[in-house]
Design a protein around this motif. Structure first.
Motif, PDB file in Angstrom:
ATOM      1  N   ALA A 189       0.826  -1.206   0.000  1.00 36.24           N
ATOM      2  CA  ALA A 189       0.000   0.000   0.000  1.00 36.24           C
ATOM      3  C   ALA A 189       0.861   1.256   0.000  1.00 36.24           C
ATOM      4  CB  ALA A 189      -0.932  -0.007   1.215  1.00 36.24           C
ATOM      5  N   ILE A 190       1.932   1.228   0.791  1.00 37.84           N
ATOM      6  CA  ILE A 190       2.830   2.385   0.840  1.00 37.84           C
ATOM      7  C   ILE A 190       3.418   2.653  -0.534  1.00 37.84           C
ATOM      8  CG2 ILE A 190       5.062   3.174   1.729  1.00 37.84           C
ATOM      9  CD1 ILE A 190       4.350   1.813   4.374  1.00 37.84           C
ATOM     10  N   SER A 191       3.873   1.589  -1.225  1.00 35.86           N
ATOM     11  CA  SER A 191       4.459   1.770  -2.550  1.00 35.86           C
ATOM     12  C   SER A 191       3.427   2.245  -3.567  1.00 35.86           C
ATOM     13  CB  SER A 191       5.104   0.456  -3.020  1.00 35.86           C
ATOM     14  OG  SER A 191       6.264   0.183  -2.263  1.00 35.86           O
ATOM     15  N   LEU A 192       2.208   1.741  -3.477  1.00 33.96           N
ATOM     16  CA  LEU A 192       1.155   2.167  -4.400  1.00 33.96           C
ATOM     17  C   LEU A 192       0.850   3.654  -4.247  1.00 33.96           C
ATOM     18  CD1 LEU A 192      -1.307  -0.857  -4.200  1.00 33.96           C
ATOM     19  CD2 LEU A 192       0.025  -0.138  -6.191  1.00 33.96           C
ATOM     20  N   ILE A 193       0.994   4.151  -3.029  1.00 35.13           N
ATOM     21  CA  ILE A 193       0.780   5.580  -2.784  1.00 35.13           C
ATOM     22  C   ILE A 193       2.032   6.376  -3.162  1.00 35.13           C
ATOM     23  CG2 ILE A 193       0.392   7.316  -0.993  1.00 35.13           C
ATOM     24  CD1 ILE A 193      -1.243   5.173   0.517  1.00 35.13           C
ATOM     25  N   ALA A 194       3.209   5.837  -2.828  1.00 38.11           N
ATOM     26  CA  ALA A 194       4.455   6.572  -3.028  1.00 38.11           C
ATOM     27  C   ALA A 194       4.788   6.773  -4.499  1.00 38.11           C
ATOM     28  CB  ALA A 194       5.596   5.841  -2.333  1.00 38.11           C
TER      29      ALA A 194
ATOM     30  N   VAL B 228       3.031   9.737  -6.011  1.00 34.86           N
ATOM     31  CA  VAL B 228       3.478  10.953  -5.312  1.00 34.86           C
ATOM     32  C   VAL B 228       4.845  11.386  -5.812  1.00 34.86           C
ATOM     33  CG1 VAL B 228       4.232  11.870  -3.089  1.00 34.86           C
ATOM     34  CG2 VAL B 228       2.098  10.579  -3.244  1.00 34.86           C
TER      35      VAL B 228
ATOM     36  N   HIS C 244      10.500   1.973  -4.951  1.00 31.03           N
ATOM     37  CA  HIS C 244       9.129   1.471  -4.796  1.00 31.03           C
ATOM     38  C   HIS C 244       8.693   0.676  -6.021  1.00 31.03           C
ATOM     39  CE1 HIS C 244       8.038   3.307  -0.965  1.00 31.03           C
ATOM     40  NE2 HIS C 244       8.719   4.380  -1.341  1.00 31.03           N
TER      41      HIS C 244
END
Length: 301
Positions: free
Chosen positions: A247-252, A255, A281
């Motif tokens: 999830a962090i990578s999908l957001i990062a 961004v 990522h």
């Protein structure tokens, strides 16, 4: 165990860096011991063409420091480290990378910290040493700066590295306690994670300094991005990897992608910083999907 009985084996895994290896061995020749321990060196050549053999033989012919040359033809840093451990003799094992060189009191400082804090291992800082004057964007971007900590600071596994470390030999009691060959990078963090879960304690020693030689080829943009992809892909192998990391990578990724054109206005260093993070990522997500983003066994120069 008395200090007089202790022996440190310095393990060096090398791959096609004979010039840098020679410089490292010369610095290891000059290590101070204050009579508290003896030491020897094991060099594991991970190059099938045995590019390190001549350097080791020349050192052995001119030095009183015992040195052993081993080969590990399978290109895998974890396997090479395990080969070094298997050929190491003594009570303590030190690791230092083949593109680094230590201060003359490096081993002594690590040894004193190990005894002072009564821990299972001691890590020291690695600072960059540029062979040539680097571009300002490399300096400002701090791409080769590594964080250091106060002496005595207890590290967590994410700070565990084998570029500058002294460890008790007993940590490598059997093959299950050694480095995991599934990792092409990050095998050292995995090792420290498993050891810390078993209750082992490792501290930092700020004074045990080593320097990483940074040649001009390493501020090549493609090198930096391939390394970021490789490091990102390795993260999926940790047991801590899961839905949160995905999830962090999908957001990062979006961004950092959005930040790229704005950061370019601020200079090349500011542009490369989010680009490296973006590749890290991307490497993580590609590996999760079963895609190998970097084909070579090593990303090295």
């Amino acid at each position: 165990m008395t200090n007089e009985a202790q022996h440190i084996c310095v393990c060096v895994c090398t791959y096609k860096r004979p010039r840098l290896l020679k410089q490292l061995l010369e610095e290891l020749r000059r290590q101070e011991t204050s009579g508290l321990f003896s030491y020897s060196i094991v060099v594991v050549d991970n190059d099938q063409s045995r590019s390190a053999q001549t350097v080791v033989e020349e050192f052995a012919a001119s030095s009183i420091i015992p040195i052993e040359y081993c080969t590990e033809p399978q290109q895998n840093i974890a396997i090479a480290r395990n080969t070094a451990v298997e050929n190491a003799h003594g009570d303590l094992i030190a690791f230092i990378d083949d593109d680094e060189f230590p201060i003359t009191r490096w081993l002594l400082t690590l040894f004193e910290a190990l005894n002072k804090y009564g821990v299972d291992g001691v890590l020291g800082p690695v600072k960059p040493h540029f062979e040539d004057e680097p571009p300002q964007w490399v300096v400002k971007g701090k791409f080769y700066d590594r964080q250091s900590y106060p002496t005595g600071f207890v590290i967590d596994w994410r700070k565990g590295r084998t570029g500058n470390v002294l460890l008790k030999r007993e940590l490598f009691g059997d093959s299950t306690q050694r480095f995991n060959p599934d990792f092409r990078t990050g095998e050292d963090q995995d090792f420290f994670r498993r050891q810390i879960e078993k209750g082992r304690v490792f501290v930092w020693c700020h004074e045990a300094m080593a320097y990483e030689i940074v040649p001009a080829t390493r501020w090549n943009r493609s090198f930096m991005l391939r390394r970021a992809l490789l490091q990102g892909s390795a993260s999926r192998l940790h047991p801590t990897f899961g839905a949160r990391e995905i999830a962090i990578s999908l957001i990062a990724i979006p961004v950092w992608a959005i930040a790229l054109p704005f950061s370019l206005v601020l200079g090349h260093g500011m542009f490369m910083s989010p680009l490296v993070r973006l590749c890290n990522h991307l490497g993580r997500l590609l590996a999760f999907l079963g895609i190998n983003p970097v084909g070579e066994p090593y990303v090295t120069n």
